[in-house]
Design an enzyme around this catalytic site. Structure first.
Site, mmCIF file in Angstrom:
data_model
loop_
_atom_site.group_PDB
_atom_site.id
_atom_site.type_symbol
_atom_site.label_atom_id
_atom_site.label_comp_id
_atom_site.label_asym_id
_atom_site.label_seq_id
_atom_site.Cartn_x
_atom_site.Cartn_y
_atom_site.Cartn_z
ATOM 1 N N ASN A 169 39.620 34.271 44.194
ATOM 2 C CA ASN A 169 41.028 34.522 44.513
ATOM 3 C C ASN A 169 41.498 35.698 43.673
ATOM 4 O O ASN A 169 41.902 35.537 42.522
ATOM 5 C CB ASN A 169 41.873 33.286 44.226
ATOM 6 C CG ASN A 169 41.554 32.163 45.189
ATOM 7 O OD1 ASN A 169 41.970 32.186 46.345
ATOM 8 N ND2 ASN A 169 40.756 31.205 44.731
ATOM 9 N N GLU A 170 41.413 36.877 44.273
ATOM 10 C CA GLU A 170 41.728 38.105 43.549
ATOM 11 C C GLU A 170 43.245 38.302 43.454
ATOM 12 O O GLU A 170 44.008 37.586 44.121
ATOM 13 C CB GLU A 170 41.088 39.294 44.279
ATOM 14 C CG GLU A 170 39.566 39.244 44.344
ATOM 15 C CD GLU A 170 38.877 39.503 42.993
ATOM 16 O OE1 GLU A 170 39.549 39.448 41.933
ATOM 17 O OE2 GLU A 170 37.657 39.754 42.986
ATOM 18 N N PRO A 171 43.705 39.253 42.622
ATOM 19 C CA PRO A 171 45.137 39.518 42.506
ATOM 20 C C PRO A 171 45.782 39.658 43.889
ATOM 21 O O PRO A 171 45.226 40.299 44.774
ATOM 22 C CB PRO A 171 45.174 40.844 41.739
ATOM 23 C CG PRO A 171 43.949 40.789 40.882
ATOM 24 C CD PRO A 171 42.912 40.094 41.716
ATOM 25 N N THR A 188 35.837 43.338 39.988
ATOM 26 C CA THR A 188 34.884 42.241 40.196
ATOM 27 C C THR A 188 33.541 42.799 40.654
ATOM 28 O O THR A 188 32.471 42.355 40.212
ATOM 29 C CB THR A 188 35.438 41.269 41.263
ATOM 30 O OG1 THR A 188 36.691 40.778 40.785
ATOM 31 C CG2 THR A 188 34.500 40.109 41.522
#
Ligand code: F6R
Length: 636
Positions: A169-171, A188
């Site tokens: 769950n990235e920014p 990442t």
């Protein structure tokens, strides 16, 4: 045990943790912490089994949980823990990604856990990286549903990315997002690049459980180890909840613990500036830390700090102990002044009461350990130059061959030259192999050998330039490193024996080693661990009474000013000389394979860092130098 501290932490101890919004426990070592986390999981499995219930675990991959899995395997094998009642759901998988690929999370989980325990194969759930695009959406909905059907996650294990991602769950991720496909953040992908032998091979997408999925777990434990995580840990624990740092959503979960080691905790207010949160017990190092911090914060040299500066910044207690700012300033200024010396091997015939090194013996035997064949010049090229020039007997021991960091193009260049001079079978075979090699294939042993030889000849070139004798250069080729992949073997007795033999042979008065624990692939840490083990083995030998150990920091970061015990100033011409020594490591120039998260070449990083250290000393009111190399003394 840390689970018991949750209530304590929430109810009391408020002063110390008043900046913190997530319960966390700091451990001296990740090993010790991982064993406790594994124990919590094992206890839960047993409790559920007694109650005749299934135990639903959410699992993570990455470097952080490896030791937890190792310990669970041990508990299974030695204590008979059964995983018969366990259902697992993994957080994520790269997309697209074949199960059989060694970089897949499917492979990771089987390699580290599932192949070694008695879990039923049908109870394992890992997102399928090969699902057809048109079926992907429904597949994710089903994954989510399946978790719910089993009654939700009893326990979720998490790591944290430098972007603040949990799962993938990235920014930008929404607080109630479910399982879905996402695009990986650039940072990442940079972090994953070494495992994929280059960022171009890292998938751009992944399937991940959502924030909502994770948040519905009854218990969450997040693991974070090492300096690289210190900043994001502070932002997550102390910052505001924001989609920009998805892990901050965990502030809203009522049964989450962050289990972190000392290095990952370094930026927390209570660790970094404890005087801002509680009354401190003022040890000497803490005083220096606080005064350096105050000088940097107020932008004033140490000798210009006044009582008000101390009182305004939570240090009135310190002032009360010390009498006045005037006395304290002078004391701390002198401490720093005494770290500076142009004589790393000790200055002959000088009073050494206030010098970092002894003056005797006048000529010292010096043994420099370099994890890879270039850390010596990158980290302490200027100091090597001084040690040699001042007549010391300097030995350099390269701990690993460093072969995986040489590109195939470089190998081809050398093999073609060798073939042109003397057509031979080996060169032909290497050339053909490289030309046919597939992406992410492990090198053949002859290619690895040539890669190692390239690094050896570069090391000789650099050390000859600095005047070190060839017979004092030692290539240890520690076996733990020789896997041909990023994943290394565990340290063995062979590694330890090799380290002990070289120390025995040199009987050094000084050992220098990389205390650089932020190396992204862990090799520096392993090289330091094996040195510490060797020192422990040898410490009863007579010659070890005269042996002092100095730790430098490699390409990745620097000691904090207050931690420095010996500061070696470099003149402008020494800076240039150091630069040229680094240039001899041509295979590591321009197109570096394992660069970590910093785009600058190694010589630029080294120069910037050495200049920065000098600038910091100067800002504190000490003399202005072109650059400084820094060392911390290790007491064993
Ligand atoms: C892994 C995962 C990621 C990692 C994170 C930290 O399944 O979902 O969120 O936990 O990237 O990785 P390491 O532990 O390698 O630093």
């Amino acid at each position: 045990m840390y689970t018991e501290t949750i209530s304590y932490n929430k109810a009391g101890k408020f002063e110390e943790t008043r900046f913190e919004k997530i319960h966390n426990v700091i451990f001296n070592s990740s090993d010790e912490a991982s064993i406790l986390v594994a124990r919590e999981i094992a206890d839960l499995i047993i409790k559920k089994d007694i109650e005749d219930e299934l135990c639903v675990l959410g699992l993570a991959t990455g470097s952080s949980p490896i030791r937890v899995y190792e310990e669970l395997v041990r508990i299974h094998k030695e204590e008979g823990l059964s995983f018969n009642n366990v259902i697992t759901f993994n957080l994520d998988e790269y997309y697209p990604m074949d199960k059989s690929n060694i970089q897949s999370y499917h492979h990771f989980m089987h390699d580290h856990l599932f192949n070694h325990i008695d879990i039923l194969p049908e109870n394992i759930h890992i997102p399928d990286g090969k699902i057809d695009v048109k079926d992907l959406h429904q597949y994710c909905v089903d994954y989510e549903m399946k978790i719910k059907e089993f009654g939700g996650l009893d326990f979720q294990l998490l790591g944290i990315g430098r972007t603040g991602h949990i799962g993938f769950n990235e920014p930008g991720s929404h607080h109630n997002s479910g399982t879905r496909s996402i695009t990986l953040d650039h940072i990442t992908r940079v972090d994953a690049a070494p495992a994929f032998l280059g960022i171009e091979n890292v998938p751009r997408k992944a399937i991940t459980m959502g924030i909502g999925t994770v948040m519905s777990a009854k218990r969450i434990v997040l693991l974070a180890w090492g300096n690289n995580k210190a900043e994001i840990i502070k932002n997550t624990i102390e910052g505001e909840i924001t989609p920009e740092v998805p892990a901050t959503y965990l502030q809203n979960h009522n049964n989450t613990t962050f289990v972190i080691d000392n290095s990952a905790a370094l930026e927390l207010t209570r660790v970094k500036t404890p005087w801002l949160v509680k009354a401190c017990h003022w040890r000497e190092k803490l005083k220096l830390k606080a005064v350096v911090w105050l000088s940097e914060k107020t932008n004033k040299p140490i000798l210009k700090l006044i009582d008000k500066d101390y009182n305004d910044n939570g240090m009135s207690g310190l002032l009360a102990n010390e009498g006045s700012a005037y006395d304290l300033n002078i004391k701390m200024f002198n401490k720093l002044q005494h770290t500076i010396t142009g004589w790393p091997g000790g200055k002959p015939n000088a009073d050494d009461a206030n010098r970092p090194e002894r003056s005797l013996p006048q000529i010292k035997r010096v043994l420099i350990f370099s994890p890879h064949p270039d850390d010596d010049v990158i980290s302490m090229g200027g100091t090597v130059d001084r040690l040699v020039e001042q007549g010391n007997e300097v030995h350099i021991a390269y701990q690993t061959s460093g072969n995986i960091a040489v590109s195939d193009a470089e190998v081809l260049k050398f093999a073609e030259v060798s073939k042109a001079i003397n057509p031979n079978h080996e060169s032909d075979s290497i050339i053909n192999y490289i030309k046919q090699k597939t992406e992410s294939e492990r090198d053949s042993s002859e290619v690895r050998k040539l890669k190692g030889l390239i690094r050896r000849s570069e090391s000789y070139a650099a050390t000859r330039y600095l005047g070190v004798r060839d017979c004092n250069i030692h290539f240890l080729d520690l076996p733990f490193y020789e896997t041909g992949t990023i994943k290394k073997n565990k340290l063995s007795k062979d590694d330890l024996d090799i380290m002990c033999s070289i120390i025995e042979a040199v009987k050094p008065h000084q050992i220098y080693a990389a205390g650089d624990l932020a190396d992204p692939h862990g090799t520096h840490k392993v090289c330091l661990d094996v040195l510490f083990e060797a020192l422990e083995m040898l410490k009863t030998k007579d010659y070890m009474d005269d042996c002092w150990v100095w730790l430098y920091r490699g390409a990745w970061h620097e000691w904090e000013t207050y931690e420095i015990d010996m500061a070696i100033p470099l003149s402008p011409s020494q800076v240039m000389k150091k630069r040229h020594a680094i240039f001899y490591h041509q295979s590591q120039k321009d197109d570096v394979m394992f660069q970590g998260n910093d785009n600058r070449e190694f010589w630029v990083r080294a120069e910037d860092r050495n200049r920065y250290t000098a600038k910091k000393y100067n800002n504190l009111g000490l003399a202005e130098y072109e650059a400084i190399e820094a060392f911390k003394k290790y007491i064993f």
